[in-house]
Design a protein around this motif. Sequence first.
Motif, PDB file in Angstrom:
ATOM      1  N   UNK A  47      -5.889  -9.743 -32.023  1.00  0.00           N
ATOM      2  CA  UNK A  47      -6.526  -8.432 -32.117  1.00  0.00           C
ATOM      3  C   UNK A  47      -8.037  -8.326 -31.592  1.00  0.00           C
ATOM      4  N   UNK A  48      -7.914  -7.881 -30.271  1.00  0.00           N
ATOM      5  CA  UNK A  48      -9.226  -8.089 -29.743  1.00  0.00           C
ATOM      6  C   UNK A  48      -9.156  -7.166 -28.118  1.00  0.00           C
ATOM      7  N   UNK A  49     -10.789  -7.540 -28.280  1.00  0.00           N
ATOM      8  CA  UNK A  49     -11.294  -6.391 -26.707  1.00  0.00           C
ATOM      9  C   UNK A  49     -11.873  -7.729 -26.585  1.00  0.00           C
ATOM     10  N   UNK A  50     -11.774  -7.368 -25.028  1.00  0.00           N
ATOM     11  CA  UNK A  50     -12.343  -8.649 -23.696  1.00  0.00           C
ATOM     12  C   UNK A  50     -12.972  -7.721 -23.057  1.00  0.00           C
ATOM     13  N   UNK A  82     -15.646  -4.454 -31.366  1.00  0.00           N
ATOM     14  CA  UNK A  82     -14.337  -5.171 -31.686  1.00  0.00           C
ATOM     15  C   UNK A  82     -15.088  -5.058 -33.256  1.00  0.00           C
ATOM     16  N   UNK A  83     -16.105  -4.451 -33.520  1.00  0.00           N
ATOM     17  CA  UNK A  83     -16.237  -4.374 -34.753  1.00  0.00           C
ATOM     18  C   UNK A  83     -15.953  -2.616 -35.247  1.00  0.00           C
ATOM     19  N   UNK A  84     -16.481  -1.937 -34.500  1.00  0.00           N
ATOM     20  CA  UNK A  84     -15.561  -0.683 -34.601  1.00  0.00           C
ATOM     21  C   UNK A  84     -14.363  -0.794 -35.159  1.00  0.00           C
ATOM     22  N   UNK A  85     -13.319  -1.573 -33.814  1.00  0.00           N
ATOM     23  CA  UNK A  85     -11.828  -1.719 -34.794  1.00  0.00           C
ATOM     24  C   UNK A  85     -11.920  -2.378 -35.543  1.00  0.00           C
ATOM     25  N   UNK A  86     -12.771  -3.547 -36.406  1.00  0.00           N
ATOM     26  CA  UNK A  86     -12.641  -3.753 -37.805  1.00  0.00           C
ATOM     27  C   UNK A  86     -12.994  -2.899 -38.627  1.00  0.00           C
TER      28      UNK A  86
END
Length: 242
Positions: free
Chosen positions: A164-167, A122-126
Amino acid sequence: MADFQKTIFQSKAQISKAAADLFVNKSKSSIQEKGQFVVSLSGGSTPKVLFELLATEPYSSQIEWAKVHLFWGDERCVSPDHADSNYRMTRLALLDHIPIPATNVNRIKGELSPENAAADYNVVLKEFFGDESYVFDLCFLGMGDDGHTASIFPETSAVQLKGQKAKEVYVEKLSAWRITLSADILNSSKWIVFLVAGSGKAEALKEVFVGEFNPSLYPSQLIRSAENQVEWYLDNQAAALL
Ligand code: 6PG
């Protein structure tokens, strides 16, 4: 049911060639338009032939790899050198053979704890997309025999995952943790292509295409959006019941 745009091919090899052509064409238009091409890759076994094609001529030299940014739709919670790793499959078939900068490859760190792997991704995506919605120019997906896509498996928490997230998701029937993008992120993509081959997919595909809308049982039904194109590249065997 949503209008599903399907193309039926004679074989997985033909699906892979069509997908490689699409990748080249979309990369050219995206790079021409905005200087980069952002792709979400699928895992499992089906895309391996596609990745091998992209690593070889005539495809590889048509792609400006330095302007391609790769992400994954999901990953198994294993180390990157584990036989089950989607990243490992992609590295062996594609990444080891193309001049793509390491910083353009956004691996899901399956070696971390499931919670930390999802948080890290999620940090990488943001960091990449900023606060905007995460829009892939091209998103490859597969579908399991049970109708799952990415790691959105039937009757798991991933089906209800919003935003908008990975989980991280525990998949009871596999006794395994997975990391998956939400259907919301996948549906934000400009272009989505499912690559589905083999007779084992026929039953689930019929349910996804013509069955009742029941995404808890058939999560691939979650992938739909008026804004973008959702295409299905199928072989004859997978499409046998349509
Ligand atoms: C994974 C995938 C998964 C895959 C389907 C189809 O990590 O397994 O991302 O969603 O696309 O399970 O897998 P096959 O291509 O092996 O049939």
